[in-house]
Design a protein around this motif. Structure first.
Motif, PDB file in Angstrom:
ATOM      1  N   ARG A  75       0.840  -1.200   0.000  1.00  0.00           N
ATOM      2  CA  ARG A  75       0.000   0.000   0.000  1.00  0.00           C
ATOM      3  C   ARG A  75       0.875   1.249   0.000  1.00  0.00           C
ATOM      4  NH1 ARG A  75       2.688   1.619   3.491  1.00  0.00           N
ATOM      5  NH2 ARG A  75       2.696   1.275   5.712  1.00  0.00           N
ATOM      6  N   GLN A 107     -11.378  -2.908   4.488  1.00  0.00           N
ATOM      7  CA  GLN A 107     -10.561  -2.154   5.427  1.00  0.00           C
ATOM      8  C   GLN A 107     -11.206  -2.168   6.798  1.00  0.00           C
ATOM      9  OE1 GLN A 107     -11.602   0.094   2.505  1.00  0.00           O
ATOM     10  NE2 GLN A 107     -12.278   1.974   3.508  1.00  0.00           N
ATOM     11  N   VAL A 126      -9.122   5.954   4.411  1.00  0.00           N
ATOM     12  CA  VAL A 126      -9.120   5.623   5.842  1.00  0.00           C
ATOM     13  C   VAL A 126      -8.914   6.910   6.629  1.00  0.00           C
ATOM     14  CG1 VAL A 126      -8.255   3.285   5.435  1.00  0.00           C
ATOM     15  CG2 VAL A 126      -6.645   5.156   5.873  1.00  0.00           C
ATOM     16  N   HIS A 169      -5.067   0.895  10.498  1.00  0.00           N
ATOM     17  CA  HIS A 169      -6.015   0.036   9.786  1.00  0.00           C
ATOM     18  C   HIS A 169      -5.289  -1.183   9.226  1.00  0.00           C
ATOM     19  CE1 HIS A 169      -8.622   3.561   9.942  1.00  0.00           C
ATOM     20  NE2 HIS A 169      -9.628   2.790   9.514  1.00  0.00           N
ATOM     21  N   ILE A 176      -5.703  -3.572   5.690  1.00  0.00           N
ATOM     22  CA  ILE A 176      -6.297  -3.708   4.367  1.00  0.00           C
ATOM     23  C   ILE A 176      -6.227  -5.183   3.991  1.00  0.00           C
ATOM     24  CG2 ILE A 176      -6.203  -2.973   1.973  1.00  0.00           C
ATOM     25  CD1 ILE A 176      -6.834  -0.720   3.896  1.00  0.00           C
TER      26      ILE A 176
END
Length: 792
Positions: A328, A362, A386, A391, A393
């Motif tokens: 990410r 998420q 987000v 978080h 994913i």
């Protein structure tokens, strides 16, 4: 062999005895064709030249003289043994003048056709018997045109067949042969000069038979393996087949299958099978990979068939082979408190068959897999939003609506303290960037490296080491690179390095400015950004030359300099100048700039200009003064003698006690008495006590007794010679004599009217001694001067 030589010698002797040819020059025999390896004898006749000593050359190389011998004074014989040249030129030369007497060309042919081989093709291999073909090839030197005849003798059939060819191959067609028959082949070569036959060669048909390639090749997937099947065209006879396996890599490279795939350790790309309809299993194949297969077969110990046409097949995706890699890229926190996350993944081959779907979920890091929002994405990337919290994913891949694999990646919270790498170093060269860094103190499981050129498209890769090489980059483009450490279930903080060029181009473009002067010029330049990744300038070289003679000169300065002074130039001369910027990556050159040096030295021009200005000023000033003086001179009044009077002025010794101020008002001073002359009188003058400003005749003084003489003067006290004017009525015409007894043109100031008594006119009397009379001076006074004084 010796018989052949004897024939040549006898031919030479007979030619010697022949009368008509006894005085000619020649080499014989001409244009020989001999069998390779034979001996040959050549004769040179030199009767026309009259010389007896000659030598030989073969293909322009001199032959040893020991190989030739003289038959007589005009004939020499050359003997060559084991002659193997395919084609050669032999020439005879005179030893004295080195002139060519004559020559001949010798060509050889092989003794016999050799290395005969034949192939028996069965045109219909699915049936016993049938029409066949026989093709034979051989080796033979074919320098002259050769005709070949191939004779084939079939023993069991007791049949003799022939084929003709001008090449070293020949085919017999439409043969009806028996599998166990034998054949004898003989090749005969024929030319206009000779003919020769090969040694007979016998073959067994079952040893020279060649099968046709297999047909109906099929490939199918089977539980992570591949099944390859084919049909052999000679099912009635035992045989063997080989399978060749190749695979196409992602970059298009084709490689052979390895041992583990074929299951055969001795032949890595071949498999054997003795069945009529062959089949084989290929294990450990890669998912979504293109494989190619081809097959060939052989009957017993005969000749292998040609390879069949290659069959291509793409394998299916094997779940055990899926290695999904997920990453990410998190953007900065926006004003609304949200962050954009670019989710990227690899590991699903593009060439796999079937339908693939991707779902992003998420969740907060504390919730793990429970709750959260779902997003359906494309093939390799997906964007989600987000907040500032941590978080996870989660990516789920579906194949044909069945779950194939699940993977997750951690997104840290804003401001979360995480380990990161330090001291990132980069090195660029030819669209490749090498990156190295220092690992954090905590143990890591790996590193993720992502890079972008435009900020919208990201590339990334993984590494277990503290260095990585980024390749396949765009040329001369800057990249932003981020290195992030990985831990067991989380990621560290990414460390960025900005504007790293993949390669460097030529230096920036250059614009120059030239300021010429006397015998030198000042050259300055500026660099303009030409590309995003221009090479750093190491030095500048200023090239200059005279436009007329193009004699190049140059000056090199450091890369930090932006100007230079060119000295020792010729005055009033045109030059051309340009600047080269040199970097490790190349050279940039400015456009040519022309300039002309000045004709004179500015240091000399300035003083000359100042001196000229001063001289011009002085000349103008002097002219102005002369003009002013001339104007004054023009404006001075010219005295009129008719209006002038004469008086007596005492000398310096006689002026004691006497005052005379003719330009002031007489009433304001006691020194204003003038002694007027009495008309035609020689007595002692009486003093005048008063006067009338409007009557000139009242200015009379007695000069005889006073010793004074009045004369007419201009304003600069120089005497003026008046014009001779007739005396006016009533005035005395008696003239006053000077010391030189010269006639005086000025009239006496006595009046014709009755004079006033002296007692009334005298206001003061100054006695003058008679003995000082010789020291008198003559002065001249103009009446208008007196008038001007009265006006003041």
């Amino acid at each position: 062999m010796y018989t052949f030589q004897l024939v040549f010698i006898l031919a030479g002797i007979s030619s010697i005895r022949a009368g008509p040819n006894s005085n000619t020059c020649s080499v014989y025999p001409k244009d020989l064709y001999i069998k390779a390896g034979e001996n040959i004898t050549i004769t040179c006749q030199s009767a026309c030249d009259g010389t007896s000593k000659i030598y030989w050359k073969l293909n322009n190389d001199r032959i040893d003289d020991s190989l030739s011998s003289m038959l007589n004074r005009t004939h020499t014989v050359l003997s060559l043994r084991n002659f193997t040249h395919p084609r050669a030129t032999l020439q005879c030369y005179t030893a004295d003048t080195q002139q060519v007497i004559g020559g001949t060309i010798i060509e050889t042919y092989s003794a016999k056709p050799r290395n005969i081989s034949c192939v028996h093709y069965k045109l219909n291999q699915e049936e016993s018997g049938g029409l066949d073909s026989l093709t034979c090839t051989w080796e033979h030197h074919m320098n002259p045109p050769v005709n070949y005849a191939v004779e084939s003798v079939f023993y069991k059939q007791k049949e003799i067949l022939q084929c003709h060819s001008k090449k070293t191959t020949c085919t017999l067609t439409e043969l009806f042969t028996l599998r166990d028959d034998n054949i004898t082949v003989t090749v005969k070569a024929t030319t206009h000069h000779w003919n020769v036959s090969s040694e007979p060669r016998t073959f067994a048909l079952h040893d020279i038979s060649k099968s046709l390639p297999p047909k109906d090749l099929e490939v199918a997937d089977s539980a992570g393996s591949l099944s390859v099947k084919w049909r052999r065209l000679s099912p009635l006879e035992p045989g063997r087949c080989e399978v060749k396996c190749r695979k196409v890599l992602a970059g298009g490279e084709i490689v052979e299958c390895d041992h583990s795939e074929t299951g055969n350790n001795t032949r890595p790309y071949c498999l054997l099978n003795d069945e009529a309809n062959g089949s084989i299993m290929i294990n450990n194949v890669d998912s979504c990979t293109t494989y190619g297969f081809s097959v060939r077969c052989v009957l017993g110990k005969a000749i292998w068939s040609d390879w069949s046409k290659e069959k291509l097949h793409v394998t299916k995706l094997n779940k055990n082979h899926v290695n999904l890699r997920l990453w990410r890229k998190v953007s900065e926190l926006e004003e609304n408190g949200l962050r954009k996350v670019r989710v990227m993944w690899k590991g699903i081959p593009k060439d796999c068959g079937g339908t693939f779907d991707y779902t992003i979920k998420q969740t907060h890091d504390s919730e793990h897999m429970t709750g959260g929002n779902y997003t359906f994405c494309g093939n390799t990337t997906c964007d989600v939003v987000v907040n500032q919290d941590a978080h996870r994913i989660n990516l789920t891949v579906f194949q044909n609506k069945e779950v194939l694999v699940v993977k997750s990646v951690y997104v840290p919270a804003v401001g979360e303290s995480l380990p990161q790498v330090t001291n990132i170093q980069t090195l660029s060269d030819d669209k490749v960037i090498k990156v190295s860094w220092m690992a954090p103190m905590q143990p890591v499981s790996g590193y993720k490296i992502d890079w972008t050129q435009d900020g919208s498209q990201y590339h990334w890769k993984e590494s277990e080491y503290t260095n990585v090489t980024l390749s396949g980059l765009q040329e001369k483009k800057p990249y932003n690179i981020t290195v992030t450490p990985l831990f067991d279930d989380k990621t560290g903080q990414g460390t960025k390095v900005l504007h790293v060029c993949s390669s460097f181009g030529d230096p920036d473009s250059i614009a120059i400015t030239v300021v010429p002067s006397y015998r030198q010029a000042f050259v300055s330049w500026n660099t303009k950004s030409q590309k995003e990744c221009s090479g750093a300038v190491q030095s500048y070289t200023v090239n200059y030359y005279k436009t007329q003679d193009v004699l190049y000169l140059n000056v090199t300065v450091d890369g930090k300099m932006r100007n230079v002074s060119l000295k020792d130039l010729s005055p009033d001369t045109q030059y051309t100048v340009n600047v080269d910027a040199r970097a490790l990556t190349g050279i940039s050159k400015s456009s040519d700039e022309k300039f002309t040096t000045t004709k004179f030295d500015p240091g000399l021009v300035t003083p000359l200009s100042v001196a000229g200005s001063v001289i011009i000023f002085l000349v103008l000033f002097l002219g102005l003064c002369i003009a002013v003086q001339w104007k004054k001179f023009q404006e001075k009044p010219v005295p009129n003698p008719a209006l002038s009077s004469v008086g007596v002025w005492a000398s310096q010794s006689q002026q004691k006690g006497i005052c005379f101020q003719p330009f002031r008002n007489p009433s304001e001073s006691h020194c204003d008495t003038v002694y007027p002359e009495k008309a035609q009188s020689t007595s002692t003058p009486s003093l005048v006590t008063g006067y009338d400003t409007n009557t000139a005749s009242e200015y009379i003084v007695d000069y005889a007794n006073s010793g004074m003489t009045l004369g007419l003067y201009t304003e600069d006290e120089s005497p003026v010679e008046p014009a001779k004017t007739p005396p006016s009525p009533g005035e005395s015409t008696a003239l006053i004599s000077s010391d030189s007894s010269t006639a005086n043109p000025y009239r006496s100031q006595s009046s014709g009217e009755s004079p006033v008594p002296e007692t009334e006119k005298l206001s003061k009397h100054v006695p003058v001694k008679q003995q000082e009379k010789a020291l008198l001076k003559t002065i001249y006074v103009t009446l208008d001067m007196i008038e001007q004084d009265h006006k003041r």
